[in-house]
Design a protein around this motif. Structure first.
Motif, PDB file in Angstrom:
ATOM      1  N   VAL A   1      10.823 -30.493 -83.219  1.00 56.61           N
ATOM      2  CA  VAL A   1       9.774 -30.904 -82.291  1.00 56.61           C
ATOM      3  C   VAL A   1       9.872 -30.026 -81.047  1.00 56.61           C
ATOM      4  O   VAL A   1      10.960 -29.894 -80.464  1.00 56.61           O
ATOM      5  N   ALA A   2       8.744 -29.446 -80.630  1.00 55.24           N
ATOM      6  CA  ALA A   2       8.749 -28.585 -79.443  1.00 55.24           C
ATOM      7  C   ALA A   2       7.359 -28.543 -78.833  1.00 55.24           C
ATOM      8  O   ALA A   2       6.353 -28.514 -79.547  1.00 55.24           O
ATOM      9  N   VAL A   3       7.312 -28.544 -77.513  1.00 59.09           N
ATOM     10  CA  VAL A   3       6.043 -28.414 -76.795  1.00 59.09           C
ATOM     11  C   VAL A   3       5.585 -26.963 -76.881  1.00 59.09           C
ATOM     12  O   VAL A   3       6.331 -26.038 -76.550  1.00 59.09           O
ATOM     13  N   GLU A   4       4.347 -26.760 -77.324  1.00 60.54           N
ATOM     14  CA  GLU A   4       3.789 -25.411 -77.397  1.00 60.54           C
ATOM     15  C   GLU A   4       3.021 -25.041 -76.134  1.00 60.54           C
ATOM     16  O   GLU A   4       3.005 -23.873 -75.735  1.00 60.54           O
ATOM     17  N   SER A   5       2.361 -26.004 -75.515  1.00 64.57           N
ATOM     18  CA  SER A   5       1.618 -25.741 -74.284  1.00 64.57           C
ATOM     19  C   SER A   5       1.498 -27.033 -73.501  1.00 64.57           C
ATOM     20  O   SER A   5       1.607 -28.127 -74.063  1.00 64.57           O
ATOM     21  N   SER A   6       1.274 -26.899 -72.201  1.00 63.59           N
ATOM     22  CA  SER A   6       1.127 -28.085 -71.362  1.00 63.59           C
ATOM     23  C   SER A   6       0.309 -27.738 -70.130  1.00 63.59           C
ATOM     24  O   SER A   6       0.227 -26.577 -69.719  1.00 63.59           O
ATOM     25  N   ARG A   7      -0.284 -28.769 -69.543  1.00 62.02           N
ATOM     26  CA  ARG A   7      -1.013 -28.594 -68.287  1.00 62.02           C
ATOM     27  C   ARG A   7      -1.019 -29.917 -67.535  1.00 62.02           C
ATOM     28  O   ARG A   7      -0.933 -30.993 -68.142  1.00 62.02           O
ATOM     29  N   SER A   8      -1.098 -29.826 -66.224  1.00 72.91           N
ATOM     30  CA  SER A   8      -1.213 -31.025 -65.395  1.00 72.91           C
ATOM     31  C   SER A   8      -2.682 -31.387 -65.255  1.00 72.91           C
ATOM     32  O   SER A   8      -3.534 -30.512 -65.088  1.00 72.91           O
ATOM     33  N   GLU A   9      -2.953 -32.685 -65.299  1.00 76.32           N
ATOM     34  CA  GLU A   9      -4.341 -33.135 -65.260  1.00 76.32           C
ATOM     35  C   GLU A   9      -4.404 -34.527 -64.645  1.00 76.32           C
ATOM     36  O   GLU A   9      -3.991 -35.507 -65.267  1.00 76.32           O
ATOM     37  N   SER A  10      -4.884 -34.602 -63.397  1.00 71.67           N
ATOM     38  CA  SER A  10      -5.086 -35.879 -62.711  1.00 71.67           C
ATOM     39  C   SER A  10      -3.836 -36.756 -62.714  1.00 71.67           C
ATOM     40  O   SER A  10      -3.890 -37.942 -63.036  1.00 71.67           O
ATOM     41  N   GLY A  11      -2.718 -36.153 -62.384  1.00 71.19           N
ATOM     42  CA  GLY A  11      -1.485 -36.912 -62.290  1.00 71.19           C
ATOM     43  C   GLY A  11      -0.760 -37.122 -63.606  1.00 71.19           C
ATOM     44  O   GLY A  11       0.322 -37.718 -63.628  1.00 71.19           O
TER      45      GLY A  11
END
Length: 301
Positions: A237-247
């Motif tokens: 299991v691994a995060v491929e991408s992420s972004r912050s969005e409204s907290g």
């Protein structure tokens, strides 16, 4: 000395959440054998000048320094310094070992590029660190010392006491290298289960704090996908991408299992755990809750 465990009546039992609390800044490790005593902070420890210089050099490069010692016994007097280095970053973490008369021979620049220094030899067995840094927090000694001795009896050669790893409130803390897996509030049974699972390339979610070097919201996202899918292999299991969005933090998480590879959209948001009656010492604990988990692609072999 910091507050004793009597001020933390239930924090160390697993009743409080520990997920997504692994040390974010630990992708590369410098582990120096030193029997102690250890002061509260490394720069206050009575160490040879050359060791302090090495610690300063490592810190400037973003490498996490730790002092380590064998449980219940002192290192033999020697003219060399026993060191381990490890990389928890990337898909293939590694651990290596060396003994040095001149610490300038240790190429820390190679380490931060994920390359084993020429002066070190790869170690094929996992390494287990138990925080026993009592001058930093009394709980780490009171709970960590007996755990370190227990693990050393059951996993001889693979267990080391270590200085502060982060998260005193989660004592007893266990770190599994080279992947940098953090566990907290460990009982003997939970610790041996986690250690044996790691030796077989797996994670146990019970009391799993997360993987070091990864931002906390991403640790949470990986945790929730593991819980949802039952995929417990260390690299599964691994995060491929992420972004912050409204907290919140929105992640795309890859899950690879014998059934194939799939992706999930995971949204996590900050939360607060308020200790119930009986945990009178504790401040509120920052944690994360799952706001959304949705499969994006079916498993493809």
């Amino acid at each position: 000395m910091a507050n004793g465990c009597e001020h933390f009546p239930a924090l160390h039992t697993g009743a409080a959440p520990v997920l997504a609390s692994a040390t974010v800044g630990a992708k590369f490790w410098l582990l120096i054998e030193h029997s102690g005593p250890w002061a509260a902070y490394l720069d206050e420890c009575k160490l040879p000048d050359k060791v302090h210089a090495l610690i300063d050099r490592a810190t400037s490069l973003g490498i996490r320094p730790q002092l380590i010692r064998r449980s219940g016994r002192r290192a033999a007097e020697t003219t060399t310094t026993h060191i381990f280095v490890a990389s928890s970053a990337g898909p293939e973490p590694w651990l290596a070992e060396g003994r040095f008369e001149d610490l300038n021979d240790l190429d820390l620049g190679s380490l931060v590029h994920g390359v084993v220094p020429e002066s070190c030899i790869l170690v094929n067995e996992p390494m287990f660190l138990v925080c026993t840094h009592g001058k930093r927090n009394a709980c780490c000694a009171r709970l960590g010392l007996p755990l370190a001795r227990f693990l050393d009896e059951n996993l001889p050669g693979g267990v080391w006491e270590t200085s502060h790893v982060g998260g005193d409130r989660y004592a007893a803390n266990l770190v599994c290298l080279p992947h940098g897996l953090y566990y907290g509030s460990m009982s003997q049974a939970a610790a041996i289960a986690a250690a044996n699972a790691y030796r077989h390339g797996e994670v146990v979610l019970d009391r799993f704090r997360g993987r070091a070097g990864i931002p906390e919201p991403l640790q949470a996202a990986e945790h929730f996908v593991r819980s949802h899918t039952g995929e417990f292999s260390v690299g599964g299991v691994a995060v491929e991408s992420s972004r912050s969005e409204s907290g919140t933090t929105v992640c795309v998480v890859r899950c690879t299992s014998p059934r194939g590879s799939s992706r999930f959209r995971v949204v996590v948001e900050p939360a607060v755990f308020t200790p119930p009656c009986g945990m009178t010492c504790a401040d509120e604990i920052s944690t994360y809750r799952l706001a959304e988990l949705r499969q994006l692609t079916p498993a493809v072999a």
